[in-house]
Design a protein around this motif. Structure first.
Motif, PDB file in Angstrom:
ATOM      1  N   ILE A   1     -15.165  -0.471  13.129  1.00 52.80           N
ATOM      2  CA  ILE A   1     -16.427  -0.918  12.552  1.00 52.80           C
ATOM      3  C   ILE A   1     -16.238  -2.251  11.830  1.00 52.80           C
ATOM      4  O   ILE A   1     -15.267  -2.438  11.093  1.00 52.80           O
ATOM      5  CB  ILE A   1     -16.971   0.103  11.520  1.00 52.80           C
ATOM      6  N   VAL A   2     -17.168  -3.160  12.049  1.00 56.93           N
ATOM      7  CA  VAL A   2     -17.313  -4.339  11.200  1.00 56.93           C
ATOM      8  C   VAL A   2     -18.615  -4.164  10.438  1.00 56.93           C
ATOM      9  O   VAL A   2     -19.622  -3.735  11.017  1.00 56.93           O
ATOM     10  CB  VAL A   2     -17.320  -5.648  12.020  1.00 56.93           C
ATOM     11  N   PHE A   3     -18.599  -4.471   9.154  1.00 54.79           N
ATOM     12  CA  PHE A   3     -19.790  -4.282   8.303  1.00 54.79           C
ATOM     13  C   PHE A   3     -20.241  -5.623   7.754  1.00 54.79           C
ATOM     14  O   PHE A   3     -19.437  -6.401   7.232  1.00 54.79           O
ATOM     15  CB  PHE A   3     -19.472  -3.344   7.139  1.00 54.79           C
ATOM     16  N   ALA A   4     -21.555  -5.893   7.876  1.00 58.40           N
ATOM     17  CA  ALA A   4     -22.134  -7.121   7.328  1.00 58.40           C
ATOM     18  C   ALA A   4     -23.254  -6.754   6.363  1.00 58.40           C
ATOM     19  O   ALA A   4     -24.209  -6.079   6.746  1.00 58.40           O
ATOM     20  CB  ALA A   4     -22.678  -8.003   8.457  1.00 58.40           C
ATOM     21  N   GLY A   5     -23.123  -7.161   5.115  1.00 52.76           N
ATOM     22  CA  GLY A   5     -24.147  -6.860   4.110  1.00 52.76           C
ATOM     23  C   GLY A   5     -23.910  -7.700   2.872  1.00 52.76           C
ATOM     24  O   GLY A   5     -22.848  -8.293   2.706  1.00 52.76           O
ATOM     25  N   THR A   6     -24.899  -7.710   1.968  1.00 51.06           N
ATOM     26  CA  THR A   6     -24.766  -8.573   0.800  1.00 51.06           C
ATOM     27  C   THR A   6     -25.138  -7.910  -0.529  1.00 51.06           C
ATOM     28  O   THR A   6     -24.301  -7.797  -1.411  1.00 51.06           O
ATOM     29  CB  THR A   6     -25.593  -9.862   0.999  1.00 51.06           C
ATOM     30  N   PRO A   7     -26.383  -7.429  -0.719  1.00 48.95           N
ATOM     31  CA  PRO A   7     -26.788  -6.982  -2.057  1.00 48.95           C
ATOM     32  C   PRO A   7     -26.443  -5.526  -2.337  1.00 48.95           C
ATOM     33  O   PRO A   7     -25.853  -4.816  -1.508  1.00 48.95           O
ATOM     34  CB  PRO A   7     -28.304  -7.182  -2.019  1.00 48.95           C
ATOM     35  N   ASP A   8     -26.853  -5.067  -3.532  1.00 54.33           N
ATOM     36  CA  ASP A   8     -26.643  -3.671  -3.933  1.00 54.33           C
ATOM     37  C   ASP A   8     -27.181  -2.688  -2.903  1.00 54.33           C
ATOM     38  O   ASP A   8     -26.608  -1.616  -2.709  1.00 54.33           O
ATOM     39  CB  ASP A   8     -27.343  -3.406  -5.275  1.00 54.33           C
TER      40      ASP A   8
ATOM     41  N   TRP B   1     -24.946  -3.835  17.712  1.00 58.01           N
ATOM     42  CA  TRP B   1     -25.135  -3.961  16.269  1.00 58.01           C
ATOM     43  C   TRP B   1     -26.156  -2.921  15.826  1.00 58.01           C
ATOM     44  O   TRP B   1     -27.211  -2.767  16.443  1.00 58.01           O
ATOM     45  CB  TRP B   1     -25.673  -5.341  15.913  1.00 58.01           C
ATOM     46  N   ILE B   2     -25.847  -2.221  14.750  1.00 55.79           N
ATOM     47  CA  ILE B   2     -26.780  -1.245  14.177  1.00 55.79           C
ATOM     48  C   ILE B   2     -27.234  -1.744  12.808  1.00 55.79           C
ATOM     49  O   ILE B   2     -26.415  -2.159  11.986  1.00 55.79           O
ATOM     50  CB  ILE B   2     -26.133   0.147  14.070  1.00 55.79           C
ATOM     51  N   ASN B   3     -28.534  -1.700  12.594  1.00 55.66           N
ATOM     52  CA  ASN B   3     -29.123  -2.228  11.363  1.00 55.66           C
ATOM     53  C   ASN B   3     -29.832  -1.134  10.573  1.00 55.66           C
ATOM     54  O   ASN B   3     -30.496  -0.269  11.155  1.00 55.66           O
ATOM     55  CB  ASN B   3     -30.116  -3.341  11.712  1.00 55.66           C
ATOM     56  N   VAL B   4     -29.673  -1.169   9.249  1.00 58.21           N
ATOM     57  CA  VAL B   4     -30.437  -0.309   8.344  1.00 58.21           C
ATOM     58  C   VAL B   4     -31.565  -1.159   7.769  1.00 58.21           C
ATOM     59  O   VAL B   4     -31.318  -2.108   7.025  1.00 58.21           O
ATOM     60  CB  VAL B   4     -29.558   0.240   7.206  1.00 58.21           C
ATOM     61  N   HIS B   5     -32.802  -0.807   8.128  1.00 58.42           N
ATOM     62  CA  HIS B   5     -33.967  -1.600   7.723  1.00 58.42           C
ATOM     63  C   HIS B   5     -34.845  -0.773   6.788  1.00 58.42           C
ATOM     64  O   HIS B   5     -35.177   0.382   7.089  1.00 58.42           O
ATOM     65  CB  HIS B   5     -34.763  -2.028   8.957  1.00 58.42           C
ATOM     66  N   ALA B   6     -35.277  -1.386   5.684  1.00 61.92           N
ATOM     67  CA  ALA B   6     -35.988  -0.645   4.634  1.00 61.92           C
ATOM     68  C   ALA B   6     -37.499  -0.592   4.839  1.00 61.92           C
ATOM     69  O   ALA B   6     -38.281  -0.896   3.935  1.00 61.92           O
ATOM     70  CB  ALA B   6     -35.669  -1.248   3.269  1.00 61.92           C
ATOM     71  N   SER B   7     -37.907  -0.204   6.027  1.00 64.22           N
ATOM     72  CA  SER B   7     -39.324   0.087   6.279  1.00 64.22           C
ATOM     73  C   SER B   7     -39.419   0.971   7.513  1.00 64.22           C
ATOM     74  O   SER B   7     -38.430   1.173   8.227  1.00 64.22           O
ATOM     75  CB  SER B   7     -40.146  -1.194   6.485  1.00 64.22           C
ATOM     76  N   LEU B   8     -40.617   1.469   7.764  1.00 67.34           N
ATOM     77  CA  LEU B   8     -40.860   2.287   8.948  1.00 67.34           C
ATOM     78  C   LEU B   8     -41.358   1.383  10.066  1.00 67.34           C
ATOM     79  O   LEU B   8     -42.550   1.190  10.259  1.00 67.34           O
ATOM     80  CB  LEU B   8     -41.880   3.387   8.622  1.00 67.34           C
TER      81      LEU B   8
ATOM     82  N   LEU C   1     -37.862   2.064  -5.597  1.00 64.14           N
ATOM     83  CA  LEU C   1     -37.946   2.296  -4.158  1.00 64.14           C
ATOM     84  C   LEU C   1     -36.699   1.773  -3.448  1.00 64.14           C
ATOM     85  O   LEU C   1     -36.180   2.421  -2.528  1.00 64.14           O
ATOM     86  CB  LEU C   1     -39.199   1.625  -3.587  1.00 64.14           C
ATOM     87  N   SER C   2     -36.201   0.634  -3.877  1.00 59.60           N
ATOM     88  CA  SER C   2     -34.985   0.091  -3.284  1.00 59.60           C
ATOM     89  C   SER C   2     -33.815   1.048  -3.459  1.00 59.60           C
ATOM     90  O   SER C   2     -33.036   1.281  -2.534  1.00 59.60           O
ATOM     91  CB  SER C   2     -34.650  -1.265  -3.915  1.00 59.60           C
ATOM     92  N   GLU C   3     -33.701   1.627  -4.647  1.00 60.56           N
ATOM     93  CA  GLU C   3     -32.620   2.575  -4.906  1.00 60.56           C
ATOM     94  C   GLU C   3     -32.751   3.804  -4.012  1.00 60.56           C
ATOM     95  O   GLU C   3     -31.765   4.267  -3.417  1.00 60.56           O
ATOM     96  CB  GLU C   3     -32.634   2.978  -6.385  1.00 60.56           C
ATOM     97  N   SER C   4     -33.964   4.337  -3.888  1.00 62.18           N
ATOM     98  CA  SER C   4     -34.186   5.515  -3.041  1.00 62.18           C
ATOM     99  C   SER C   4     -33.846   5.226  -1.587  1.00 62.18           C
ATOM    100  O   SER C   4     -33.162   6.015  -0.921  1.00 62.18           O
ATOM    101  CB  SER C   4     -35.639   5.976  -3.151  1.00 62.18           C
ATOM    102  N   LEU C   5     -34.325   4.075  -1.092  1.00 60.45           N
ATOM    103  CA  LEU C   5     -34.119   3.751   0.320  1.00 60.45           C
ATOM    104  C   LEU C   5     -32.667   3.385   0.613  1.00 60.45           C
ATOM    105  O   LEU C   5     -32.175   3.653   1.718  1.00 60.45           O
ATOM    106  CB  LEU C   5     -35.047   2.609   0.733  1.00 60.45           C
ATOM    107  N   SER C   6     -31.980   2.791  -0.352  1.00 60.44           N
ATOM    108  CA  SER C   6     -30.571   2.451  -0.115  1.00 60.44           C
ATOM    109  C   SER C   6     -29.728   3.718   0.024  1.00 60.44           C
ATOM    110  O   SER C   6     -28.849   3.798   0.890  1.00 60.44           O
ATOM    111  CB  SER C   6     -30.036   1.566  -1.239  1.00 60.44           C
TER     112      SER C   6
END
Length: 313
Positions: free
Chosen positions: A8-15, A107-114, A168-173
């Motif tokens: 796995i390679v992981f790409a991300g930045t914020p909390d 590439w697999i992405n975690v997106h914070a919306s439906l 909401l950001s905390e819940s979705l993360s």
């Protein structure tokens, strides 16, 4: 899963991305070969360089880390690693097509919306601003275009009346981290078939900027109350008071059916600070005057007796 750990390679930045990386690290069927994040950036009044949250986490657990200005600078290194999957969570760069083709399983992405609702950047704030009853997380395969890839899984959350962008950001993360791991394993095992998005139903939201948080008191109180929650904790809804920036950090969800004052005028209602809006009035709970600490509305009034009767904006 095979006996050989998935590379796995992981790409991300914020909390927001930290729970996803943590979930992957804890699974012994996976091997994190590289963490990619944005360069350190100056922040605060002193403009001191600050590490991205993912860098702090990666260094804490001794993961290999790189911070390219542009991710296409890593093509040779990614080809050398030959990752099975690259996971991207709030990385904040579009991925070139030649890099999308490198991992065996994509590439697999975690997106914070439906998805397809709310493609783009300001997806945490959008459901609050639009008075949606729910939001959620989408796990998808990345493709050319902004958030257009096939969906692997989705999970929903109900928004509370007091929901802020921060809560909401905390819940979705947290939801994203658990859903990512479960979905990744099912996808690798062949138990999930990607499904195309309903592209005709897509909506886009742009990057939230400080100016988006400026309060227009001509709007209905209910609209402004949603803005206060959607802009908390950043950039924080704000207005002008005698030429100084005044941040409204919290307001009452229930608005007042009062429409007797000039728009923007402050007044007292049951010893609480209220502001006349274009429709109804808004009760203010907490504020922060430029260069001052955040305080309750009551404490602010005690220190600024001339506030009542002034016009904000």
């Amino acid at each position: 899963m095979s006996n050989k750990p998935l590379k796995i390679v992981f790409a991300g930045t914020p909390d927001f991305a930290c729970p996803s990386l943590t979930a992957l690290v804890r699974d012994t069927d996976l091997s994190i070969k590289l963490v990619i994040t944005q360069p350190d950036k100056p922040s605060g009044r002193g403009l001191e360089f600050t590490k991205p949250a993912i860098k702090v986490l990666a260094e804490k657990i001794n993961l290999p880390l790189t911070q390219p200005e542009k991710i296409n600078q890593l093509k040779a290194r990614l080809l050398e690693i030959k990752p099975d999957v690259i996971v991207a969570v709030a990385y904040s760069q579009l991925i070139p097509e030649d890099l999308l083709a490198i991992p065996r399983l994509g590439w697999i992405n975690v997106h914070a919306s439906l998805l397809p609702r709310y493609r783009g950047a300001g997806v945490i704030q959008a459901p609050i601003l639009n008075n949606d009853q729910e939001s959620g997380v989408t796990i998808m395969l990345m493709a050319k275009g902004l958030d257009t890839g096939p969906i692997l899984a989705q999970s929903r959350v109900t928004l509370s009346l007091n929901e802020t962008a921060g809560s909401l950001s905390e819940s979705l993360s947290q939801l994203g981290g658990s859903l990512l791991l479960k979905t990744l394993k099912a996808y690798v095992a062949g138990d999930i078939k990607p499904r195309e998005q309903e592209h005709t139903q897509s909506t886009y939201v742009g990057l939230i900027k400080k100016q988006n948080a400026l309060i227009d008191w001509n709007k209905p109180a209910k609209t402004i109350e949603k803005l206060v929650r959607a802009m908390s904790p950043w950039p924080t809804a704000w207005t002008w008071l005698n030429g100084r920036q005044l941040k409204i950090t919290a307001a009452e969800p229930k608005t007042l059916p009062i429409n007797t004052y000039k728009v923007g005028k402050t007044f007292l209602y049951n010893n609480m600070l209220a502001v006349q809006c274009g429709e109804d009035s808004l009760l203010i709970n907490r504020l922060k005057l430029e260069s001052k600490n955040e305080v309750t509305a009551k404490a602010f009034i005690n220190g600024h007796q001339d506030l009542i009767g002034q016009i904000l904006g």
